[in-house]
Scaffold this active site. Sequence first.
Site, PDB file in Angstrom:
ATOM      1  N   TYR A 223      -3.410   4.111   7.166  1.00 48.15           N
ATOM      2  CA  TYR A 223      -2.005   3.907   6.796  1.00 48.15           C
ATOM      3  C   TYR A 223      -1.163   5.109   7.197  1.00 48.15           C
ATOM      4  CZ  TYR A 223       1.943   2.627   3.753  1.00 48.15           C
ATOM      5  OH  TYR A 223       3.180   2.281   3.258  1.00 48.15           O
TER       6      TYR A 223
ATOM      7  N   GLU B 298      14.596   1.732  -6.208  1.00 49.60           N
ATOM      8  CA  GLU B 298      14.801   0.801  -7.335  1.00 49.60           C
ATOM      9  C   GLU B 298      15.428   1.541  -8.516  1.00 49.60           C
ATOM     10  OE1 GLU B 298      11.217  -1.335  -8.270  1.00 49.60           O
ATOM     11  OE2 GLU B 298      10.915  -1.893  -6.181  1.00 49.60           O
TER      12      GLU B 298
ATOM     13  N   LYS C 233       9.687  -5.209 -12.437  1.00 46.14           N
ATOM     14  CA  LYS C 233      10.551  -4.548 -13.410  1.00 46.14           C
ATOM     15  C   LYS C 233      11.844  -5.311 -13.660  1.00 46.14           C
ATOM     16  CE  LYS C 233      10.298  -0.399 -11.534  1.00 46.14           C
ATOM     17  NZ  LYS C 233      10.344   1.066 -11.326  1.00 46.14           N
TER      18      LYS C 233
ATOM     19  N   HIS D 196      19.597   1.385 -10.459  1.00 42.56           N
ATOM     20  CA  HIS D 196      19.940   1.285 -11.884  1.00 42.56           C
ATOM     21  C   HIS D 196      20.998   2.290 -12.289  1.00 42.56           C
ATOM     22  CE1 HIS D 196      16.857  -1.565 -12.982  1.00 42.56           C
ATOM     23  NE2 HIS D 196      15.929  -0.832 -12.400  1.00 42.56           N
TER      24      HIS D 196
ATOM     25  N   ALA E 287       9.974   3.318  -2.279  1.00 41.03           N
ATOM     26  CA  ALA E 287      10.566   2.056  -2.755  1.00 41.03           C
ATOM     27  C   ALA E 287      10.953   2.169  -4.230  1.00 41.03           C
ATOM     28  CB  ALA E 287       9.580   0.907  -2.551  1.00 41.03           C
ATOM     29  N   THR E 288      10.079   2.791  -5.022  1.00 42.31           N
ATOM     30  CA  THR E 288      10.334   2.912  -6.458  1.00 42.31           C
ATOM     31  C   THR E 288      11.591   3.724  -6.724  1.00 42.31           C
ATOM     32  OG1 THR E 288       7.961   2.813  -6.839  1.00 42.31           O
ATOM     33  CG2 THR E 288       9.300   3.630  -8.641  1.00 42.31           C
TER      34      THR E 288
ATOM     35  N   PHE F 145       0.841  -1.198   0.000  1.00 45.17           N
ATOM     36  CA  PHE F 145       0.000   0.000   0.000  1.00 45.17           C
ATOM     37  C   PHE F 145       0.877   1.249   0.000  1.00 45.17           C
ATOM     38  CE2 PHE F 145      -3.613   2.681   1.669  1.00 45.17           C
ATOM     39  CZ  PHE F 145      -4.436   2.473   0.580  1.00 45.17           C
ATOM     40  N   GLY F 146       1.985   1.180  -0.762  1.00 47.34           N
ATOM     41  CA  GLY F 146       2.785   2.373  -1.024  1.00 47.34           C
ATOM     42  C   GLY F 146       2.145   3.145  -2.169  1.00 47.34           C
ATOM     43  N   GLY F 147       2.940   3.931  -2.871  1.00 49.67           N
ATOM     44  CA  GLY F 147       2.399   4.760  -3.945  1.00 49.67           C
ATOM     45  C   GLY F 147       1.654   3.940  -4.981  1.00 49.67           C
ATOM     46  N   LEU F 148       2.240   2.789  -5.373  1.00 53.37           N
ATOM     47  CA  LEU F 148       1.633   1.967  -6.419  1.00 53.37           C
ATOM     48  C   LEU F 148       0.323   1.342  -5.951  1.00 53.37           C
ATOM     49  CD1 LEU F 148       2.131   0.996  -9.300  1.00 53.37           C
ATOM     50  CD2 LEU F 148       3.399  -0.949  -8.344  1.00 53.37           C
TER      51      LEU F 148
END
Lengths: 331, 331
Positions: A59, A194, A124, A198, A190-191, A15-18
């Site tokens: 949340y 990630e 991803k 990269h 989190a994104t 239940f984060g941004g995504l």
Amino acid sequence: MNKQMNVTKVGILGFGGLGQAAAQVLTPKQEMKWVAVADQKGYAYQPEGLTVQSCLDSYRQHGSVGYLEPGGTLSTTSIRDLIQTSPVNAYFLALPNLPNTFMADVVQEFINAGWQGVLVDALKRTTAMETVLGMREQLQAAGITYLTGCGATPGLLTAAATVAAQSFAEIHEVKITFGVGIANWEAYRATIREDIAHMPGYTVEQAKAMTDEEVAALLERTNGILELQNMEHADDLMLELAGICPRDRVSVGGVVDTRNADKPLSTNVQVTGRTFEGKIATHTFTLGDETSMAANVCGTALGYLKAGMAFHRQNCYGIMTAAEVMPKFVH
Amino acid sequence: MNKQMNVTKVGILGFGGLGQAAAQVLTPKQEMKWVAVADQKGYAYQPEGLTVQSCLDSYRQHGSVGYLEPGGTLSTTSIRDLIQTSPVNAYFLALPNLPNTFMADVVQEFINAGWQGVLVDALKRTTAMETVLGMREQLQAAGITYLTGCGATPGLLTAAATVAAQSFAEIHEVKITFGVGIANWEAYRATIREDIAHMPGYTVEQAKAMTDEEVAALLERTNGILELQNMEHADDLMLELAGICPRDRVSVGGVVDTRNADKPLSTNVQVTGRTFEGKIATHTFTLGDETSMAANVCGTALGYLKAGMAFHRQNCYGIMTAAEVMPKFVH
């Protein structure tokens, strides 16, 4: 569209941004109902449907959807408990890619619980996808239909590349270039990590271990811009598995602006190949700048979830990628 | 890709410009073999594979592939005879749309013959597609898997529009604009008459009845350019059936240059919609100008033929459109 519509009961893991965006995309749908959600500290289930604002309040104010009244439960094994206790037809796995085995571990929970239904992820990283693809036979035996790589890239752009490839006798290059603009990176903690993983000079472990202050300091140095090249994106694996081209002909890069909701460039995929007459040409699929990452990822994920439900009803189990299946439009 | 590859034996019905191009696209394929062809006056079947040049020679020098030696047979019921006598797994129906019931009549021949396998068409006209879609139950009972609308538009661009739609909560408009350049219209006699039937002031019957001299005179007046608007293209029906949007939100138009192989504009489809956040945006899929109509139609048709073979192996029969199925890349 259909008077005797079967409403699919959908759960969201993460239940984060995504996950929050997926809940918002789901809310107006007639043929799907959002009934379940889990975060790290708890879960919530309401058979009549969850409301986004109540879950956001729990949340943000208390730190977990498990505080929701009624329907919330606090648990350190929230995903396992939710799977075992709540009747849900399909889950969107809105979970981080990292560590690379995390998604596979969650999928194992579904298998262990004897759960049957549809799973969709927006994975991803190639390595993470290889791990879940290795579970094909277990998923088939379990009666689970799992669609992987169903976000924007991989997902929407990979599917477009698969369609585009049809004009060619041979594919020389698939080049995905994305632009992402987010007004507030802290909504996508989190994104962002990630993405940083990269960048040159960062490992997955280093990126994951960064504190919010360290992320902020990095973004201060780059004026909020993250430039990513030759990213480990599973588009390469998916297009290779779909027989389009060897994975080394697929490249993914992009520019993320963490201080501006406007995209720094238009996200696109270019498919270059040779036609049967020997002509070299490039097809281009370009996303409208006004579409957010949330719209492109979550809309696509739910479109594949609907396609997955059709396969599941036909007793077609196992795992497929977004390059193998046409997504269905959700009303 | 697969050492134990099953080679699909493919037939082509019709040997005009489209059928000839399909034969050329098929020739280098490893997983498909072109074994059968029929035109109005005859048919040819060679289990070891037909060669394009031999068939072209028979067709051009004598007026029919039925003159091919060995393998050719002259017949006024060429399609029926070919179906009944020759083992073929799948047919590409490279036949004219006109009259609107013609494709359905041919499909009826397959059903009457008790033939089982995969059929793929590149039908354009909505009315013609409605007719074949009405044969769903007969096709299911017959054990035939029929994929319709699998050319460029409808086909390639319709599939791309279906993928593009995933970003949106509602689709406002799907606008297809094609550019076609052909150096010599006389190689596409049937196609040109279908185009003329879309022009203001022409009915289907009038266009079909035109002599070559009348077509040439029309093109002389327009400098070889045909401008087509609000064409009756089955993209509208296919996207409505796929649940993307009502058919009146889909429009197809284009410009055909009959005196220049270069396209007068880049063929593209624009999908405009509203995201879940209320943003209006347009995704655009643009074809490389160097890809010919033949490459875009025939490559796509064979990609759907391969997808159809997978459905047929799973005993999945009936009829589907290109907007419902992800095409597979053919090697």
